[in-house]
Design an enzyme around this catalytic site. Structure first.
Site, PDB file in Angstrom:
ATOM      1  N   ASN A 232     -42.042 -76.875 -91.712  1.00  0.00           N
ATOM      2  CA  ASN A 232     -43.303 -76.371 -92.262  1.00  0.00           C
ATOM      3  C   ASN A 232     -43.204 -74.839 -92.284  1.00  0.00           C
ATOM      4  O   ASN A 232     -43.350 -74.187 -91.255  1.00  0.00           O
ATOM      5  CB  ASN A 232     -44.422 -76.864 -91.336  1.00  0.00           C
ATOM      6  CG  ASN A 232     -45.792 -76.439 -91.797  1.00  0.00           C
ATOM      7  OD1 ASN A 232     -45.937 -75.674 -92.755  1.00  0.00           O
ATOM      8  ND2 ASN A 232     -46.799 -76.926 -91.096  1.00  0.00           N
TER       9      ASN A 232
ATOM     10  N   LYS B 231     -42.311 -73.862 -88.591  1.00  0.00           N
ATOM     11  CA  LYS B 231     -42.519 -74.848 -87.528  1.00  0.00           C
ATOM     12  C   LYS B 231     -41.613 -76.021 -87.853  1.00  0.00           C
ATOM     13  O   LYS B 231     -41.469 -76.377 -89.032  1.00  0.00           O
ATOM     14  CB  LYS B 231     -43.970 -75.343 -87.541  1.00  0.00           C
ATOM     15  CG  LYS B 231     -44.972 -74.385 -86.939  1.00  0.00           C
ATOM     16  CD  LYS B 231     -46.309 -75.124 -86.781  1.00  0.00           C
ATOM     17  CE  LYS B 231     -47.443 -74.137 -86.820  1.00  0.00           C
ATOM     18  NZ  LYS B 231     -48.734 -74.726 -87.125  1.00  0.00           N
TER      19      LYS B 231
ATOM     20  N   ARG C  78     -43.495 -79.474 -95.729  1.00  0.00           N
ATOM     21  CA  ARG C  78     -44.858 -79.255 -96.204  1.00  0.00           C
ATOM     22  C   ARG C  78     -44.778 -78.236 -97.330  1.00  0.00           C
ATOM     23  O   ARG C  78     -44.274 -77.133 -97.135  1.00  0.00           O
ATOM     24  CB  ARG C  78     -45.720 -78.724 -95.069  1.00  0.00           C
ATOM     25  CG  ARG C  78     -47.079 -78.261 -95.530  1.00  0.00           C
ATOM     26  CD  ARG C  78     -47.956 -77.983 -94.326  1.00  0.00           C
ATOM     27  NE  ARG C  78     -49.215 -77.421 -94.731  1.00  0.00           N
ATOM     28  CZ  ARG C  78     -49.668 -76.229 -94.327  1.00  0.00           C
ATOM     29  NH1 ARG C  78     -48.948 -75.490 -93.519  1.00  0.00           N
ATOM     30  NH2 ARG C  78     -50.835 -75.798 -94.711  1.00  0.00           N
TER      31      ARG C  78
ATOM     32  N   HIS D 250     -54.980 -78.353 -96.980  1.00  0.00           N
ATOM     33  CA  HIS D 250     -55.099 -79.148 -95.736  1.00  0.00           C
ATOM     34  C   HIS D 250     -55.016 -80.660 -96.014  1.00  0.00           C
ATOM     35  O   HIS D 250     -55.474 -81.468 -95.222  1.00  0.00           O
ATOM     36  CB  HIS D 250     -56.423 -78.849 -94.992  1.00  0.00           C
ATOM     37  CG  HIS D 250     -56.429 -77.509 -94.319  1.00  0.00           C
ATOM     38  ND1 HIS D 250     -57.544 -76.716 -94.248  1.00  0.00           N
ATOM     39  CD2 HIS D 250     -55.448 -76.839 -93.686  1.00  0.00           C
ATOM     40  CE1 HIS D 250     -57.252 -75.598 -93.607  1.00  0.00           C
ATOM     41  NE2 HIS D 250     -55.981 -75.648 -93.263  1.00  0.00           N
TER      42      HIS D 250
ATOM     43  N   LEU E  81     -60.832 -77.369 -88.680  1.00  0.00           N
ATOM     44  CA  LEU E  81     -61.211 -76.018 -88.260  1.00  0.00           C
ATOM     45  C   LEU E  81     -60.123 -75.433 -87.357  1.00  0.00           C
ATOM     46  O   LEU E  81     -60.148 -75.614 -86.127  1.00  0.00           O
ATOM     47  CB  LEU E  81     -62.572 -76.051 -87.534  1.00  0.00           C
ATOM     48  CG  LEU E  81     -63.716 -76.772 -88.279  1.00  0.00           C
ATOM     49  CD1 LEU E  81     -64.996 -76.779 -87.438  1.00  0.00           C
ATOM     50  CD2 LEU E  81     -63.981 -76.135 -89.639  1.00  0.00           C
ATOM     51  N   GLY E  82     -59.159 -74.787 -87.965  1.00  0.00           N
ATOM     52  CA  GLY E  82     -58.107 -74.106 -87.206  1.00  0.00           C
ATOM     53  C   GLY E  82     -58.128 -72.638 -87.599  1.00  0.00           C
ATOM     54  O   GLY E  82     -59.183 -72.120 -87.970  1.00  0.00           O
TER      55      GLY E  82
ATOM     56  N   ARG F 118     -59.302 -65.009 -93.038  1.00  0.00           N
ATOM     57  CA  ARG F 118     -59.695 -65.116 -94.455  1.00  0.00           C
ATOM     58  C   ARG F 118     -61.223 -65.088 -94.566  1.00  0.00           C
ATOM     59  O   ARG F 118     -61.920 -65.631 -93.705  1.00  0.00           O
ATOM     60  CB  ARG F 118     -59.190 -66.422 -95.056  1.00  0.00           C
ATOM     61  CG  ARG F 118     -57.684 -66.519 -95.154  1.00  0.00           C
ATOM     62  CD  ARG F 118     -57.312 -67.799 -95.900  1.00  0.00           C
ATOM     63  NE  ARG F 118     -55.889 -68.062 -95.834  1.00  0.00           N
ATOM     64  CZ  ARG F 118     -55.365 -69.220 -95.436  1.00  0.00           C
ATOM     65  NH1 ARG F 118     -56.143 -70.230 -95.076  1.00  0.00           N
ATOM     66  NH2 ARG F 118     -54.066 -69.379 -95.413  1.00  0.00           N
TER      67      ARG F 118
ATOM     68  N   MET G  68     -60.804 -67.762 -81.960  1.00  0.00           N
ATOM     69  CA  MET G  68     -62.125 -68.219 -81.521  1.00  0.00           C
ATOM     70  C   MET G  68     -62.285 -68.141 -80.001  1.00  0.00           C
ATOM     71  O   MET G  68     -63.352 -67.800 -79.495  1.00  0.00           O
ATOM     72  CB  MET G  68     -62.349 -69.651 -82.022  1.00  0.00           C
ATOM     73  CG  MET G  68     -63.698 -70.208 -81.731  1.00  0.00           C
ATOM     74  SD  MET G  68     -65.048 -69.225 -82.451  1.00  0.00           S
ATOM     75  CE  MET G  68     -65.211 -69.933 -84.081  1.00  0.00           C
TER      76      MET G  68
ATOM     77  N   GLU H 298     -50.109 -82.807 -88.722  1.00  0.00           N
ATOM     78  CA  GLU H 298     -49.547 -82.690 -90.071  1.00  0.00           C
ATOM     79  C   GLU H 298     -48.076 -83.072 -90.094  1.00  0.00           C
ATOM     80  O   GLU H 298     -47.594 -83.682 -91.049  1.00  0.00           O
ATOM     81  CB  GLU H 298     -49.735 -81.253 -90.595  1.00  0.00           C
ATOM     82  CG  GLU H 298     -51.173 -80.974 -90.979  1.00  0.00           C
ATOM     83  CD  GLU H 298     -51.542 -79.504 -90.959  1.00  0.00           C
ATOM     84  OE1 GLU H 298     -51.309 -78.833 -89.927  1.00  0.00           O
ATOM     85  OE2 GLU H 298     -52.080 -79.019 -91.958  1.00  0.00           O
TER      86      GLU H 298
HETATM   87  P1  ADP Z   1     -53.400 -73.192 -87.270  1.00  0.00           P
HETATM   88  O1  ADP Z   1     -54.304 -73.245 -88.480  1.00  0.00           O
HETATM   89  O2  ADP Z   1     -52.640 -71.906 -87.164  1.00  0.00           O
HETATM   90  O3  ADP Z   1     -52.561 -74.430 -87.057  1.00  0.00           O
HETATM   91  P2  ADP Z   1     -54.869 -74.100 -84.936  1.00  0.00           P
HETATM   92  O4  ADP Z   1     -55.254 -75.427 -85.492  1.00  0.00           O
HETATM   93  O5  ADP Z   1     -53.904 -74.049 -83.819  1.00  0.00           O
HETATM   94  O6  ADP Z   1     -54.444 -73.095 -86.069  1.00  0.00           O
HETATM   95  O7  ADP Z   1     -56.244 -73.388 -84.468  1.00  0.00           O
HETATM   96  C1  ADP Z   1     -56.270 -72.115 -83.922  1.00  0.00           C
HETATM   97  C2  ADP Z   1     -57.706 -71.810 -83.517  1.00  0.00           C
HETATM   98  O8  ADP Z   1     -58.137 -72.798 -82.583  1.00  0.00           O
HETATM   99  C3  ADP Z   1     -57.876 -70.449 -82.854  1.00  0.00           C
HETATM  100  O9  ADP Z   1     -59.057 -69.804 -83.311  1.00  0.00           O
HETATM  101  C4  ADP Z   1     -58.034 -70.829 -81.396  1.00  0.00           C
HETATM  102  O10 ADP Z   1     -58.849 -69.909 -80.701  1.00  0.00           O
HETATM  103  C5  ADP Z   1     -58.756 -72.135 -81.508  1.00  0.00           C
HETATM  104  N1  ADP Z   1     -58.630 -72.898 -80.274  1.00  0.00           N
HETATM  105  C6  ADP Z   1     -57.545 -73.508 -79.774  1.00  0.00           C
HETATM  106  N2  ADP Z   1     -57.821 -74.029 -78.546  1.00  0.00           N
HETATM  107  C7  ADP Z   1     -59.131 -73.717 -78.307  1.00  0.00           C
HETATM  108  C8  ADP Z   1     -60.034 -73.953 -77.237  1.00  0.00           C
HETATM  109  N3  ADP Z   1     -59.642 -74.623 -76.160  1.00  0.00           N
HETATM  110  N4  ADP Z   1     -61.300 -73.472 -77.332  1.00  0.00           N
HETATM  111  C9  ADP Z   1     -61.692 -72.794 -78.419  1.00  0.00           C
HETATM  112  N5  ADP Z   1     -60.900 -72.539 -79.457  1.00  0.00           N
HETATM  113  C10 ADP Z   1     -59.643 -72.992 -79.409  1.00  0.00           C
END
Ligand code: ADP
Length: 395
Positions: free
Chosen positions: A9, A16, A90, A177, A206-207, A238, A281, A378
């Site tokens: 990916n 990754k 991906r 996504h 929500l990542g 973004r 976050m 994914e």
């Molecule tokens: P990506 O889109 O890069 O794969 P992820 O799905 O790993 O991203 O999401 C990253 C986000 O998830 C970051 O904002 C991170 O702070 C948040 N996050 C991960 N673990 C926690 C947690 N335990 N509490 C709050 N937010 C979290």
């Protein structure tokens, strides 16, 4: 010898990767990442789940092509390469491609043609595919498209309200996504049954990248990302949707060029832009009691996601299941609670203690809508797609 599938990916500065033992079910045996490609401190990290071994190596890779060479060498040294029967990729933008496809010379030429649609990801993904092809021309490679899940969207969700001639040139909502969404729908079918997966579902991935999708009869009918992944809800860096009048205003008043605007809305906005401190976050939640910028960033994120849930409940004509997934969706009870607060009129009732535990079902027994937390995967979705394509077309 056990056969393995390699999943790759390629992001804008990372690759990754994962290895899965082929079979039913597929078994993940290695996870890894080459990070900071193009920077002086590129690093390869891995977790070998089969051998219970973690490691990291500083490497030197100025681009994805050299990173791919290093990955191939590293897998060869570990004795893993010989057992790899196929590689799954991906591919973020697939335009009209609606199914995973075995990479051929024709598909590669087509991906080259699509580069302008996704200048951040596609050129890197192509470099990766070509590097593997050069070293191992007989190894099957499969492209899995992140846009494919949304090809079922009705025309009304795809068309943009700009002059029609652009539509003919492919300027439409595509959505992204899709691999995560496809995985979530398969999991929903497994844990809740086919009836639930056929009903009215909102998926909230929500990542760092964040989007929502509305799904009816198992098919995507709308999604918040658009022609590019910058659209929709605010994300880690973004902006999400903006007033289109902003671009000419900033060009006129602040002399911001198209390139600077692109960098601003993709890399300097969202949680980072509003908080001025972090795109993460977790950091913002720690600071929100003492830093108004952090609390406004978190509130903005939750408010916008809530609005999309409302919009999609309207598009679906009601709601049966809401699914939270990815880093924030899976791990962050207070964000989920804020998104769902006040949505009882839609039939959403959250159970505070289940939500606090990130339980698989976080709605109350009396909630008309079932609210779920599902860990998305994914890489596993790509591996499943590769496995299915190999089973359908053995050579
Ligand atoms: P990506 O889109 O890069 O794969 P992820 O799905 O790993 O991203 O999401 C990253 C986000 O998830 C970051 O904002 C991170 O702070 C948040 N996050 C991960 N673990 C926690 C947690 N335990 N509490 C709050 N937010 C979290």
């Amino acid at each position: 010898m056990t056969n393995h599938l390699l999943i790759a990916n390629g992001g804008s500065s990372s690759i990754k990767f994962a290895l899965f033992e082929a079979g039913e079910p597929l078994k993940r045996c290695l996870d890894g990442k080459i990070d900071r490609i193009g920077f002086p401190d590129t690093i390869l990290t891995f977790k070998d789940l089969a051998k219970n071994e973690n490691g990291s190596h500083p490497i030197s890779a100025s681009d994805h092509r050299s990173a791919a060479e290093i990955l191939i060498d590293w897998l060869t040294e570990r004795g893993a390469l010989a057992s790899i029967t196929a590689v799954g990729h991906r591919v973020v933008h697939g335009m009209s491609h609606t199914q995973p496809e075995i990479v051929t010379q024709e598909l590669l030429a087509e991906l080259h043609r699509l580069r302008p649609y996704d200048p951040d990801h596609l050129p890197r993904e192509i470099e990766l595919i070509e590097a593997i092809r050069r070293r191992h021309p007989d190894l099957k490679q499969v492209a899995c498209f992140d846009t494919a899940f949304h090809h079922t969207m009705p025309r009304v969700a795809k068309i943009l309200a700009i002059p029609r001639r652009f539509d003919a040139k492919g300027v439409q909502r595509y959505g992204f996504h899709g691999l995560s969404y496809a995985y979530l729908m398969e999991e929903l079918g497994k844990v809740a049954g086919a009836k639930a997966a056929e009903a009215r579902v909102i998926l909230a991935h929500l990542g760092n990248g964040a989007s929502l999708a509305a799904v009816a009869g198992g098919k995507s009918i709308d999604t918040s990302m658009g022609f590019t992944p910058t659209a929709g809800v605010p994300m880690s860096t973004r902006s999400g949707d903006l007033d289109p009048g902003l671009a000419p205003y900033l060009a006129r008043v602040e002399q911001i060029s198209p390139k600077q605007f692109y960098a601003m809305v993709n890399h300097e906005s969202g949680l980072l832009g509003v908080s001025e401190t972090s795109p993460d976050m977790r950091d913002l939640l720690l600071r929100e009691a003492t830093d108004i910028r952090a609390s406004e960033a978190v509130e903005l994120f939750c408010y916008q996601v809530k609005k999309w849930v409302g919009a999609y409940a309207a598009a679906l004509g009601g709601l049966d299941t809401l699914i939270f997934a990815a880093g924030i969706g899976e791990n962050c009870p207070s964000v989920r609670a804020r998104i769902c607060k006040g949505l009882d009129f839609l039939g959403i009732g959250l159970d505070e203690s289940l939500n606090a535990k990130n339980a698989p079902v976080i709605s109350t027994a009396g909630s008309r809508v079932t609210v779920r937390v599902i860990r998305t995967d994914e890489e596993l979705m790509i591996a499943r797609s590769v496995w299915r394509i190999l089973a359908a077309a053995p050579s």
